[in-house]
Design a protein around this motif. Structure first.
Motif, PDB file in Angstrom:
ATOM      1  N   ASN A 205     -25.752   7.566  54.953  1.00 26.67           N
ATOM      2  CA  ASN A 205     -26.542   8.095  53.848  1.00 26.67           C
ATOM      3  C   ASN A 205     -25.615   8.822  52.889  1.00 26.67           C
ATOM      4  OD1 ASN A 205     -28.510   9.765  52.321  1.00 26.67           O
ATOM      5  ND2 ASN A 205     -29.962   9.065  53.880  1.00 26.67           N
ATOM      6  N   SER A 206     -25.899   8.735  51.615  1.00 32.13           N
ATOM      7  CA  SER A 206     -25.066   9.443  50.644  1.00 32.13           C
ATOM      8  C   SER A 206     -25.233  10.953  50.743  1.00 32.13           C
ATOM      9  CB  SER A 206     -25.397   8.977  49.222  1.00 32.13           C
ATOM     10  OG  SER A 206     -26.760   9.228  48.918  1.00 32.13           O
TER      11      SER A 206
ATOM     12  N   ARG B  74     -21.103   1.965  52.253  1.00 30.58           N
ATOM     13  CA  ARG B  74     -22.571   2.026  52.123  1.00 30.58           C
ATOM     14  C   ARG B  74     -23.304   0.831  52.752  1.00 30.58           C
ATOM     15  NH1 ARG B  74     -21.391   7.080  50.476  1.00 30.58           N
ATOM     16  NH2 ARG B  74     -20.235   7.119  48.518  1.00 30.58           N
TER      17      ARG B  74
ATOM     18  N   ARG C  12     -23.208  11.735  58.541  1.00 34.15           N
ATOM     19  CA  ARG C  12     -23.704  10.447  58.052  1.00 34.15           C
ATOM     20  C   ARG C  12     -23.182  10.118  56.658  1.00 34.15           C
ATOM     21  NH1 ARG C  12     -30.139  11.908  57.099  1.00 34.15           N
ATOM     22  NH2 ARG C  12     -29.879  13.031  55.115  1.00 34.15           N
ATOM     23  N   HIS C  13     -22.961  11.142  55.827  1.00 35.42           N
ATOM     24  CA  HIS C  13     -22.452  10.848  54.486  1.00 35.42           C
ATOM     25  C   HIS C  13     -21.014  10.343  54.533  1.00 35.42           C
ATOM     26  CE1 HIS C  13     -21.058  14.935  55.202  1.00 35.42           C
ATOM     27  NE2 HIS C  13     -20.254  14.860  54.161  1.00 35.42           N
TER      28      HIS C  13
ATOM     29  N   SER D 201     -21.249   6.694  55.719  1.00 37.71           N
ATOM     30  CA  SER D 201     -21.646   5.863  54.591  1.00 37.71           C
ATOM     31  C   SER D 201     -20.443   5.549  53.713  1.00 37.71           C
ATOM     32  CB  SER D 201     -22.733   6.583  53.779  1.00 37.71           C
ATOM     33  OG  SER D 201     -23.076   5.863  52.623  1.00 37.71           O
TER      34      SER D 201
ATOM     35  N   PRO E 155     -30.582   4.733  57.556  1.00 38.12           N
ATOM     36  CA  PRO E 155     -30.333   5.876  56.670  1.00 38.12           C
ATOM     37  C   PRO E 155     -30.121   7.200  57.398  1.00 38.12           C
ATOM     38  CG  PRO E 155     -32.641   5.206  56.581  1.00 38.12           C
ATOM     39  CD  PRO E 155     -31.918   4.134  57.338  1.00 38.12           C
ATOM     40  N   ASP E 156     -30.572   7.301  58.649  1.00 43.95           N
ATOM     41  CA  ASP E 156     -30.325   8.528  59.404  1.00 43.95           C
ATOM     42  C   ASP E 156     -28.876   8.626  59.873  1.00 43.95           C
ATOM     43  OD1 ASP E 156     -30.839   6.338  61.112  1.00 43.95           O
ATOM     44  OD2 ASP E 156     -31.286   7.685  62.783  1.00 43.95           O
TER      45      ASP E 156
ATOM     46  N   ASP F 169     -26.498   1.804  54.774  1.00 43.01           N
ATOM     47  CA  ASP F 169     -27.403   2.825  54.233  1.00 43.01           C
ATOM     48  C   ASP F 169     -28.870   2.418  54.359  1.00 43.01           C
ATOM     49  OD1 ASP F 169     -25.090   4.146  53.588  1.00 43.01           O
ATOM     50  OD2 ASP F 169     -25.614   4.482  51.488  1.00 43.01           O
ATOM     51  N   LYS F 170     -29.182   1.200  54.026  1.00 42.44           N
ATOM     52  CA  LYS F 170     -30.585   0.770  54.077  1.00 42.44           C
ATOM     53  C   LYS F 170     -31.041   0.506  55.513  1.00 42.44           C
ATOM     54  CE  LYS F 170     -30.816  -1.220  49.440  1.00 42.44           C
ATOM     55  NZ  LYS F 170     -31.093  -2.461  48.635  1.00 42.44           N
TER      56      LYS F 170
END
Length: 270
Positions: free
Chosen positions: A79-80, A68, A59-60, A63, A75-76, A71-72
Motif C-alpha cells: 500500500n502506498s 506496486r 506495507r508502504h 509496495s 492492500p493490507d 497493491d490491488k
C-alpha cells in the motif's frame, strides 16, 4: 517463517562496548542515549518469546520495493500508505504472506525482508548495506542468534547516517527523522526518545546478568509475569523468578543465588 528462529542470546558487555564505540559514542557516558533509542524502537530487547528477531512489516515499503504490483491484490500488505500493523509475532504472519506473494510471482523473498525493520535496533532490511551486509537476507541470517550482531548492524546504520554526533548532542528530532522518516513528529518519536533518555539519565542501573535472566524467563514462558527485558530487578522480575523457581522445584524465593542463575541459563539454553 519458522526458519528465522535462532538461539536468541542477549548482548554481552563486550558486544555492547564494541557497538557503542563503533557508533562514535563514549561507553562511559553515552549509554543512556543508546538505551533511549533501543527502548523506543524495540522496548529494549531484540527477540520475541519464540526467539525470532522482533520485526515490523512496512506495507508502504513493500509496495515500493515491488513496484506496486501487489497493491490491488493485497492492500493490507502492499500500500502506498503506511499502516496495517498487528504487532508482536503476528508481524511474521504479514511477512509470510508477503513472501508467499513473491513466491507466486516466481520471486525470492528479498523484497519482503527489505520491507521489515529488524531486531534490537529495528534496522530496515533495505538498509542492509549500511549495516554491513550484501542483502537483507544476509542481515537477517546474521542476527538470528546473537544480540551482539543486532548492535553491530545498528552501529553500521548509525555510522552511515552520521547519527553519532546527533545522539551525543541530544538532537532527538534529527535522530527520529533519520530513523522514522519525515513524518516522525506525527507520532512523537522525538518526544519519546527525549523522555526515554531522561529516564535512563536518572541513574537507574541496567544490569546485564539480570537482563540475561529476564531473557531466559521470557523464553521459558514467564514473560507475562515479568514484563520487559530491561535489566532492572524490579517487582515484576522478582515475581517471575519466584514463579520459575516453583516451577523448577526450587525453594521459594525471588532471588537467583548460588548456582540458581546457572540453572536458569541451562533451562533456557543460554
Amino acid at each position: 517463517m519458522e526458519n528465522l528462529r535462532g538461539r536468541g542470546r542477549p548482548f554481552t558487555g563486550l558486544g555492547l562496548q564494541a557497538a557503542v564505540t563503533a557508533m562514535g559514542l563514549d561507553p562511559a557516558s553515552d549509554l543512556p542515549r543508546l538505551w533511549a533509542v533501543l527502548t523506543v524502537e524495540s522496548r529494549g530487547f531484540g527477540f520475541q518469546p519464540d526467539r525470532r528477531p522482533k520485526l515490523l512489516f512496512e506495507r508502504h515499503v513493500f509496495s515500493r520495493e515491488t513496484d506496486r504490483r501487489f497493491d490491488k491484490r493485497a492492500p493490507d500488505l502492499s500500500n502506498s500508505e503506511a499502516g496495517g500493523y498487528i504487532g508482536g509475532a503476528a508481524e511474521y504472519e504479514r511477512l509470510d504472506r508477503a513472501v508467499a506473494l513473491l513466491a507466486d510471482a516466481g520471486q525470492a523473498p528479498e523484497a519482503a525482508l527489505r520491507s521489515a525493520s529488524w531486531g534490537l535496533g529495528q534496522v530496515m532490511g533495505f538498509n542492509h548495506e549500511t549495516a554491513g551486509f550484501p542483502s537483507a537476507a544476509a542481515m537477517v541470517a546474521a542476527i538470528l542468534d546473537e544480540e551482539d550482531e543486532h548492535l553491530m548492524a545498528m552501529a553500521g546504520f548509525v555510522r552511515a547516517h552520521k547519527l553519532g554526533p546527533k545522539l551525543k548532542a541530544g538532537d532527538w528530532e534529527a535522530v527520529a527523522k533519520t530513523y522514522n522518516g519525515k513524518n516522525f513528529a506525527e507520532h512523537g518519536y522525538h518526544i519519546k526518545l527525549r523522555q526515554a533518555f531522561e529516564k535512563f539519565s536518572s541513574g537507574v542501573s541496567r544490569d546485564l546478568p539480570i537482563r540475561r535472566a529476564q531473557a531466559a524467563l521470557l523464553y521459558l514462558g514467564f514473560g507475562k509475569t515479568m514484563g520487559d527485558v530491561d535489566g532492572v530487578l524490579g517487582d515484576n522480575t522478582r515475581r517471575a523468578i519466584r514463579a520459575w523457581r516453583l516451577h523448577a522445584g526450587l525453594p521459594d524465593s525471588d532471588r537467583l543465588d548460588g548456582g540458581d542463575f546457572d540453572l536458569l541459563m541451562a533451562a533456557a539454553g543460554l
